[in-house]
Enzyme design. Structure first.
Site, PDB file in Angstrom:
ATOM      1  N   CYS A 100      -6.252   0.166  -6.083  1.00  0.00           N
ATOM      2  CA  CYS A 100      -5.502   1.083  -6.779  1.00  0.00           C
ATOM      3  C   CYS A 100      -4.611   2.043  -5.786  1.00  0.00           C
ATOM      4  O   CYS A 100      -5.198   2.254  -4.362  1.00  0.00           O
ATOM      5  CB  CYS A 100      -6.652   2.306  -7.478  1.00  0.00           C
TER       6      CYS A 100
ATOM      7  N   ARG B 174      -0.358  -1.432  -4.970  1.00  0.00           N
ATOM      8  CA  ARG B 174      -1.538  -1.563  -4.967  1.00  0.00           C
ATOM      9  C   ARG B 174      -2.329  -1.773  -6.289  1.00  0.00           C
ATOM     10  O   ARG B 174      -3.425  -2.559  -6.545  1.00  0.00           O
ATOM     11  CB  ARG B 174      -2.675  -0.209  -3.915  1.00  0.00           C
TER      12      ARG B 174
ATOM     13  N   TRP C  48      -5.095  -0.769 -11.548  1.00  0.00           N
ATOM     14  CA  TRP C  48      -5.880  -1.784 -10.968  1.00  0.00           C
ATOM     15  C   TRP C  48      -7.857  -1.768 -11.802  1.00  0.00           C
ATOM     16  O   TRP C  48      -8.619  -1.681 -11.209  1.00  0.00           O
ATOM     17  CB  TRP C  48      -6.000  -2.455 -10.034  1.00  0.00           C
TER      18      TRP C  48
ATOM     19  N   ASN D  53     -10.281   5.656  -5.908  1.00  0.00           N
ATOM     20  CA  ASN D  53     -10.112   4.053  -5.702  1.00  0.00           C
ATOM     21  C   ASN D  53     -11.338   3.371  -5.314  1.00  0.00           C
ATOM     22  O   ASN D  53     -12.518   3.899  -4.230  1.00  0.00           O
ATOM     23  CB  ASN D  53      -9.111   3.344  -4.712  1.00  0.00           C
ATOM     24  N   GLY D  54     -12.087   2.434  -5.799  1.00  0.00           N
ATOM     25  CA  GLY D  54     -13.510   1.596  -5.579  1.00  0.00           C
ATOM     26  C   GLY D  54     -14.437   1.553  -5.927  1.00  0.00           C
ATOM     27  O   GLY D  54     -13.877   1.244  -7.632  1.00  0.00           O
TER      28      GLY D  54
ATOM     29  N   GLU E 232      -1.591 -23.250   0.026  1.00  0.00           N
ATOM     30  CA  GLU E 232      -0.875 -22.424   0.099  1.00  0.00           C
ATOM     31  C   GLU E 232      -0.135 -22.454  -0.749  1.00  0.00           C
ATOM     32  O   GLU E 232       0.840 -21.290  -2.059  1.00  0.00           O
ATOM     33  CB  GLU E 232      -0.164 -21.991   1.263  1.00  0.00           C
TER      34      GLU E 232
ATOM     35  N   LYS F 122       0.652 -20.249  -4.530  1.00  0.00           N
ATOM     36  CA  LYS F 122       1.881 -18.785  -4.460  1.00  0.00           C
ATOM     37  C   LYS F 122       2.805 -18.950  -5.571  1.00  0.00           C
ATOM     38  O   LYS F 122       3.031 -17.643  -6.066  1.00  0.00           O
ATOM     39  CB  LYS F 122       3.246 -19.298  -3.241  1.00  0.00           C
TER      40      LYS F 122
ATOM     41  N   GLU G  52      -0.189 -17.296  -8.510  1.00  0.00           N
ATOM     42  CA  GLU G  52       0.601 -16.015  -8.839  1.00  0.00           C
ATOM     43  C   GLU G  52       1.473 -15.065  -9.250  1.00  0.00           C
ATOM     44  O   GLU G  52       1.481 -13.664  -9.614  1.00  0.00           O
ATOM     45  CB  GLU G  52      -0.298 -15.270  -7.557  1.00  0.00           C
TER      46      GLU G  52
HETATM   47  C1  AGP Z   1      -1.376 -13.346  -1.176  1.00  0.00           C
HETATM   48  O1  AGP Z   1      -0.071 -14.126  -1.694  1.00  0.00           O
HETATM   49  C2  AGP Z   1      -2.220 -12.863  -2.190  1.00  0.00           C
HETATM   50  N1  AGP Z   1      -2.677 -11.621  -2.731  1.00  0.00           N
HETATM   51  C3  AGP Z   1      -3.823 -12.326  -1.811  1.00  0.00           C
HETATM   52  O2  AGP Z   1      -4.296 -14.167  -1.442  1.00  0.00           O
HETATM   53  C4  AGP Z   1      -3.748 -12.381  -0.767  1.00  0.00           C
HETATM   54  O3  AGP Z   1      -3.455 -13.226   0.643  1.00  0.00           O
HETATM   55  C5  AGP Z   1      -5.399 -11.879   0.180  1.00  0.00           C
HETATM   56  O4  AGP Z   1      -5.560 -10.479  -1.301  1.00  0.00           O
HETATM   57  C6  AGP Z   1      -6.264 -11.512   0.983  1.00  0.00           C
HETATM   58  O5  AGP Z   1      -5.523 -10.241   1.816  1.00  0.00           O
HETATM   59  P1  AGP Z   1      -5.404 -10.024   3.117  1.00  0.00           P
HETATM   60  O6  AGP Z   1      -4.891 -10.440   3.820  1.00  0.00           O
HETATM   61  O7  AGP Z   1      -5.017  -8.497   2.319  1.00  0.00           O
HETATM   62  O8  AGP Z   1      -6.667  -9.173   3.598  1.00  0.00           O
END
Ligand code: AGP
Length: 604
Positions: free
Chosen positions: A2, A27, A74, A98-99, A477, A481, A484
């Site tokens: 959040c 966020r 979120w 947030n949490g 990867e 991409k 998502e």
């Molecule tokens: C990346 O495209 C994603 N949004 C997600 O997998 C991200 O890499 C993952 O949540 C790790 O985040 P961080 O690198 O901030 O730890």
């Protein structure tokens, strides 16, 4: 997960808070809201949807309040509804969070709070409990509150009868704060703070902050005033803007050459890797007999590229672990295990907890982090900061390639220290690493080719990425991409494994994007491609071939610049990022803020 902002200053707070929420929206963007405190009156405005919709709803509000708190959500506990949106108010208390409060159900029972609650959230339970504990002394009530909470929290709180004051306290979930000429500001991260000041501090855990209009007082739970270390932001506000690009993601894809240069150049002296300025002791490499790489999502995929290089160049075993799995598998770790943690945000809770576990078992930890002063950075033995600048798009691009470049630096330094790589080979290795930004720039020039592919695949329900070795790692990867941000169901498969079942899914026109940049297995991948082509697949081949006009191999060929196949990942990454970007854009989706996602996963 959040975004939080608090402002207590000399001008009306409403627009300041909404502007800040727009910076923090990446966020989390299920809903947004704010609360204003003015002359003993709390006003709460909140709703589902994006911050822009909140702004429209309140554009005629003329509340003069200059003290307020704001939140983008979120959803964790409770659906996406107006009622569940933050802030939550109970009695004299209003707060944002947030949490995740893990014991919120027990607290409802222990303090008989059920009748006070109207939402499904853990946050409202915190507001109700604080209101119950509050007897006129805010800090006393907050001290009692946090002793009762179990879990991660970043709270900003206002009390109806305490004018012009915001209180805050955190455990694990991130908060940064700054005193500025415009007033006191606190936020989840720097993107909302930099507007006010380049000097800031990280809010220490379990310390109560009192934000007055011209100062922020920080006290530990015994009431002792502390002065947190002041840090300076190492990028400017324009970095957190689109600067003419249609989306942050495209801007960040094009920023990759400079992001890599900014990351590797300060770590090269006389043509060799040098971590002196990072304070990373060579001893950590000398004692290393095996490496655990721990991360999530794209950061983990960057770690996988690192594994490929370390194992192939140095013959040191590397295990890549999904952080959320690593934490609960009772991992085999000893003092000769080096743990490398990767995280763009430096706040991913699973990665943070995995780091703590590795340290508790005697492993030294190097973290590769993009956000200065983040929790993971502060918990690590050593930090290799990447200098990609703020990454706003939820889909990670430049953070990925700079993480990969950092892994290459570590591999080369480790090889030199352990005498597993000659100085001559190290110099050649580093000269190729220094050239990777140029490879990316050359690859970016073929972006238009990618648009045509995107139009072809955008309506596909399923899509396969295949490759071998480093190219299989890149396929993982690529699939993430595409999924998502375009919502196309993509699967990465080891090219040699297709025949063992999955090829049953290859039918007429199913898109298969084959990556074939590894010379030692090139002919094998071509054979695998012929197998899927023979079954009607629409094949896109990504390779270093000058051209491929063989219809039995591919329908479309994307050439990446010729380079040593150990360094093909940088150009391949750009192709895969652009395929995902243009597919999402062709579908008219919100490329920067895809559904259900948030930039930093700070809940388990
Ligand atoms: C990346 O495209 C994603 N949004 C997600 O997998 C991200 O890499 C993952 O949540 C790790 O985040 P961080 O690198 O901030 O730890």
């Amino acid at each position: 997960m959040c975004g939080i902002i608090g402002f207590n200053g000399m001008k009306p707070a409403k627009d300041v808070i909404i502007d800040g929420l727009e910076q923090l929206e990446y966020r989390g963007y299920d809903s947004a809201g704010f609360a204003l405190l003015n002359d003993g009156e709390i006003t709460v405005r909140k709703r589902t949807g994006k911050v822009a919709e909140l702004r429209r709803m309140c554009e005629n509000d003329d509340n003069p309040a200059s003290c307020g708190i704001g939140h983008t959500r979120w959803a964790t506990h409770g659906g996406v509804t107006d009622t569940n949106a933050h802030p939550h108010r109970c009695g004299k208390v209003v707060l944002i969070h947030n949490g995740i409060i893990e014991n919120y159900r027990q607290l409802i029972a222990e303090y008989a709070l059920a009748d006070k609650l109207v939402s499904e959230t853990d946050t409202e339970v915190v507001a109700a409990l604080l209101d119950t504990l509050y007897e006129g002394d805010p800090k006393d009530a907050i001290r009692k509150l946090v002793k009762k909470l179990s879990g991660a929290f970043a709270l900003c709180i206002m009390f109806e009868d305490i004018p012009d004051t915001i209180y805050s306290i955190r455990n694990v979930s991130p908060l940064v704060a700054a005193e500025s000429e415009q007033g006191s500001v606190i936020a989840s991260d720097l993107t909302a703070l930099i507007e006010f000041s380049k000097e800031y501090f990280v809010v220490p855990e379990y310390h109560i902050l009192t934000l007055k209009k011209n100062e922020i007082i920080v006290e530990d739970l015994k009431g002792r005033v502390v002065k947190p270390e002041k840090l300076t932001v190492n990028w400017d506000i324009s970095s957190a803007k689109k600067n003419g690009y249609p989306h942050f993601m495209l801007k960040e894809i094009y920023e990759q050459p400079d992001a890599i240069r900014n990351t590797i150049t300060p770590r090269i002296s006389d043509g060799l890797p040098d971590f002196t300025d990072d304070g990373i002791d060579d001893a950590v490499f000398e004692n290393c007999k095996r490496v655990n790489v721990v991360a999530c999502g794209t950061a983990m995929h960057a770690g996988m590229v690192g594994r490929h290089i370390i194992e192939s160049e140095l013959r040191i075993p590397v295990q890549v672990e999904i952080a959320s799995e690593f934490r609960y598998k009772d991992p085999i770790i000893d003092e000769n295990t080096l743990t490398i943690v990767l995280s763009q945000s430096g706040e991913t809770i699973d990665t943070l907890e995995a780091l703590k576990l590795a340290k508790s078992r005697g492993s030294k930890v190097i973290s590769i982090v993009n956000v200065k002063g983040s929790t993971i950075a502060r918990e690590s033995d050593y930090v290799l900061y990447t200098h990609a600048g703020p990454e706003i798009a939820v889909a990670s691009t430049k953070a990925y390639t700079v993480q990969v470049s950092a892994m290459y630096l570590i591999a080369c330094r480790m090889g030199l220290v352990k005498k597993l790589m000659s100085e001559k080979d190290a110099r050649r290795f580093m000269s190729m690493l220094v050239n990777t930004p140029n490879l990316i720039e050359e690859t970016l020039s073929m972006a238009n080719d990618i648009k045509r592919i995107a139009n072809h695949i955008k309506l596909s329900p399923d899509l396969f990425y295949i490759g071998r070795g480093l190219d299989y790692t890149m396929s993982l990867e690529a699939a993430l991409k595409l999924k998502e941000i375009s919502y196309v169901h993509a699967e990465a498969y080891a090219a040699g494994e297709l025949k063992h079942g999955t090829i049953a899914l290859i039918t007429e026109n199913v898109p298969v994007i084959a990556i074939a940049t590894q010379e030692d297995v090139y002919s094998k991948v071509i054979s695998n491609i012929r197998e899927v082509k023979a079954r009607g697949a629409y094949v896109v081949l990504v390779s270093m071939d000058e051209e491929v006009n063989d219809a039995t191999i591919c329908d479309k060929h994307i050439r990446i610049p010729k380079t040593d196949s150990r360094f093909s990942a940088f150009a391949t990454a750009v192709i895969l990022q652009l395929i995902a970007y243009y597919t999402s854009d062709a579908k008219g989706l919100d490329v920067d803020k895809p559904r259900n996602l948030a930039k930093s996963v700070t809940v388990e």
